[in-house]
Write a protein that holds these residues in place. Structure first.
Motif, PDB file in Angstrom:
ATOM      1  N   LEU A  94       0.833  -1.202   0.000  1.00 21.88           N
ATOM      2  CA  LEU A  94       0.000   0.000   0.000  1.00 21.88           C
ATOM      3  C   LEU A  94       0.870   1.255   0.000  1.00 21.88           C
ATOM      4  O   LEU A  94       0.533   2.255  -0.647  1.00 21.88           O
ATOM      5  CB  LEU A  94      -0.936  -0.008   1.218  1.00 21.88           C
ATOM      6  N   THR A  95       1.996   1.195   0.703  1.00 22.75           N
ATOM      7  CA  THR A  95       2.918   2.338   0.725  1.00 22.75           C
ATOM      8  C   THR A  95       3.458   2.634  -0.670  1.00 22.75           C
ATOM      9  O   THR A  95       3.516   3.799  -1.094  1.00 22.75           O
ATOM     10  CB  THR A  95       4.082   2.064   1.688  1.00 22.75           C
ATOM     11  N   MET A 101       1.340   9.436  -5.289  1.00 22.11           N
ATOM     12  CA  MET A 101       0.393  10.452  -4.831  1.00 22.11           C
ATOM     13  C   MET A 101       0.974  11.270  -3.690  1.00 22.11           C
ATOM     14  O   MET A 101       0.808  12.503  -3.651  1.00 22.11           O
ATOM     15  CB  MET A 101      -0.923   9.786  -4.405  1.00 22.11           C
ATOM     16  N   LEU A 102       1.676  10.610  -2.776  1.00 12.38           N
ATOM     17  CA  LEU A 102       2.268  11.337  -1.648  1.00 12.38           C
ATOM     18  C   LEU A 102       3.393  12.254  -2.118  1.00 12.38           C
ATOM     19  O   LEU A 102       3.600  13.329  -1.539  1.00 12.38           O
ATOM     20  CB  LEU A 102       2.779  10.347  -0.603  1.00 12.38           C
ATOM     21  N   ILE A 103       4.124  11.835  -3.156  1.00 10.24           N
ATOM     22  CA  ILE A 103       5.155  12.709  -3.708  1.00 10.24           C
ATOM     23  C   ILE A 103       4.523  13.968  -4.293  1.00 10.24           C
ATOM     24  O   ILE A 103       5.015  15.086  -4.090  1.00 10.24           O
ATOM     25  CB  ILE A 103       5.970  11.956  -4.785  1.00 10.24           C
ATOM     26  N   TRP A 104       3.412  13.793  -5.018  1.00  6.76           N
ATOM     27  CA  TRP A 104       2.723  14.959  -5.570  1.00  6.76           C
ATOM     28  C   TRP A 104       2.179  15.855  -4.463  1.00  6.76           C
ATOM     29  O   TRP A 104       2.191  17.082  -4.591  1.00  6.76           O
ATOM     30  CB  TRP A 104       1.589  14.521  -6.488  1.00  6.76           C
ATOM     31  N   VAL A 105       1.738  15.247  -3.366  1.00  9.16           N
ATOM     32  CA  VAL A 105       1.246  16.051  -2.237  1.00  9.16           C
ATOM     33  C   VAL A 105       2.385  16.874  -1.644  1.00  9.16           C
ATOM     34  O   VAL A 105       2.201  18.044  -1.286  1.00  9.16           O
ATOM     35  CB  VAL A 105       0.597  15.154  -1.170  1.00  9.16           C
ATOM     36  N   ILE A 291      -5.787   7.820   3.760  1.00 12.74           N
ATOM     37  CA  ILE A 291      -5.407   6.516   3.191  1.00 12.74           C
ATOM     38  C   ILE A 291      -6.130   5.342   3.848  1.00 12.74           C
ATOM     39  O   ILE A 291      -6.729   4.507   3.150  1.00 12.74           O
ATOM     40  CB  ILE A 291      -3.879   6.335   3.254  1.00 12.74           C
ATOM     41  N   PRO A 292      -6.114   5.183   5.192  1.00  7.50           N
ATOM     42  CA  PRO A 292      -6.747   3.988   5.776  1.00  7.50           C
ATOM     43  C   PRO A 292      -8.254   3.914   5.559  1.00  7.50           C
ATOM     44  O   PRO A 292      -8.823   2.815   5.574  1.00  7.50           O
ATOM     45  CB  PRO A 292      -6.413   4.110   7.273  1.00  7.50           C
ATOM     46  N   PHE A 293      -8.911   5.052   5.359  1.00  9.98           N
ATOM     47  CA  PHE A 293     -10.355   5.041   5.135  1.00  9.98           C
ATOM     48  C   PHE A 293     -10.723   4.654   3.702  1.00  9.98           C
ATOM     49  O   PHE A 293     -11.897   4.438   3.404  1.00  9.98           O
ATOM     50  CB  PHE A 293     -10.953   6.420   5.441  1.00  9.98           C
ATOM     51  N   SER A 294      -9.723   4.585   2.823  1.00 18.45           N
ATOM     52  CA  SER A 294     -10.003   4.389   1.404  1.00 18.45           C
ATOM     53  C   SER A 294      -9.829   2.951   0.941  1.00 18.45           C
ATOM     54  O   SER A 294     -10.174   2.624  -0.190  1.00 18.45           O
ATOM     55  CB  SER A 294      -9.071   5.284   0.571  1.00 18.45           C
ATOM     56  N   VAL A 295      -9.290   2.072   1.795  1.00 18.04           N
ATOM     57  CA  VAL A 295      -8.961   0.712   1.353  1.00 18.04           C
ATOM     58  C   VAL A 295      -9.748  -0.356   2.101  1.00 18.04           C
ATOM     59  O   VAL A 295      -9.391  -1.518   2.082  1.00 18.04           O
ATOM     60  CB  VAL A 295      -7.446   0.453   1.518  1.00 18.04           C
ATOM     61  N   THR A 296     -10.814   0.067   2.774  1.00 18.66           N
ATOM     62  CA  THR A 296     -11.661  -0.891   3.488  1.00 18.66           C
ATOM     63  C   THR A 296     -13.022  -0.962   2.817  1.00 18.66           C
ATOM     64  O   THR A 296     -13.504   0.007   2.230  1.00 18.66           O
ATOM     65  CB  THR A 296     -11.847  -0.457   4.951  1.00 18.66           C
TER      66      THR A 296
END
Length: 314
Positions: A94-95, A101-105, A291-296
């Motif tokens: 997942l990382t 996306m995190l790089i773009w952020v 992130i954790p709310f998006s993969v459940t």
């Protein structure tokens, strides 16, 4: 950047730009409706100019919001179409999936800081000027909002100004404290009004108080008009008259140091200084929260569930 990273980045930017557009439009629309109701008969060209200068600040405020929306919708889209499972099966964690996306952020965090430090101060000056002069029609408030209770030190002199209008170089409620080398108070001058044009300041309706070792009581005299010669021009003084929203970080840091050297309280300005760094990093914090709310529960809830998650995090 491989093909998968490009695909994930494309999803991120699609939802990010959509989020910026949606949230900025909603913000401006609601704010404009309230402004029109409160201040009737404001010409449309003035409103257009006001919101043109407000737009960079709106975008600045909405970037963290758009980032969490983009993260949540991008990962939820991958999850719902089972593309997330397919990526896991190739050995990607997942990382690793979230890395582009995190790089773009992080890039957007740098963009946020640059806007807050270089762009917003100049736009805030113009926006405030239009609001208080052309919409509210009370120019004196424009001066007071920006320049209320100014302390400034120059060598062995400390100034206190109640309000300052940098457009006209006029000040009200001026007090000057003169000190000797041992920082004992030698003289104090007060004036109701003062013209700060050039090095010769024109004071009106004030007093001069002398503190001497020969007398137990200070000696005070009044004057109607008085001219004093200063070692700096009004432009230098007015440049420190702004509040933190119209100063760059370098200017704010310089302002804090000058006031600290004079022994004045600078906590409020220091908080504003550090908050510019912290707000620039809020986008990465919001993204990590999403992130954790998006993969459940990938196939339950759909779009409305994602919208609910975004609103809850925001």
């Amino acid at each position: 950047m491989n093909r998968i990273d490009k695909y994930i980045s494309g999803l991120f930017w699609l939802y990010f730009l959509g989020g910026i557009l949606i949230f900025a439009t909603i913000f401006v629309a609601i704010d404009a409706l309230g402004l029109i109701v409160e201040y009737k008969n404001v010409p449309s060209d003035i409103l257009l100019s006001y919101y043109t200068y407000s737009l960079p600040e709106v975008i600045y405020r909405m970037v963290p919001v758009a980032c969490v929306m983009s993260i949540v919708f991008s990962l939820s889209t991958l999850n719902k179409s089972n593309e997330l499972v397919a990526l896991y099966s190739t050995g990607m964690s997942l990382t690793r999936i979230c890395a582009p996306m995190l790089i773009w952020v992080l890039v957007l965090c740098g963009f946020e800081y640059a806007i807050g430090d270089r762009v917003l101060p100049n736009f805030a000056k113009s926006k405030n000027y239009i609001f208080y002069n052309q919409i509210k029609k009370n120019p004196s408030l424009y001066s007071m909002v920006k320049t209320n209770k100014i302390w400034y030190r120059s060598k062995d002199t400390i100034f206190y100004i109640k309000t300052l209008n940098e457009q006209t170089h006029k000040a009200q409620g001026l007090t000057l404290y003169y000190f000797i080398d041992a920082w004992d108070l030698m003289q104090m001058i007060t004036a109701k009004e003062v013209d700060l044009s050039g090095e010769n300041w024109q004071l009106t309706d004030g007093t001069v108080t002398l503190f001497t070792e020969d007398s137990s009581f200070p000696l005070t005299s009044q004057f109607k008009t008085k001219t004093i010669v200063m070692g700096e021009d009004a432009k230098d003084l007015t440049s420190t008259a702004h509040t933190s929203d119209v100063l760059s970080n370098a200017e704010l840091r310089q302002f804090i140091n000058k006031n600290k050297d004079a022994g004045l309280d600078t906590v409020r300005y220091e908080v504003s200084y550090h908050s510019k760094f912290s707000y620039a990093l809020s986008a990465i914090v919001m993204a990590l929260l999403g992130i954790p709310f998006s993969v459940t529960r990938g196939r339950s809830g759909g779009v409305m569930r994602n919208v609910g998650i975004c609103l809850g995090l925001i």
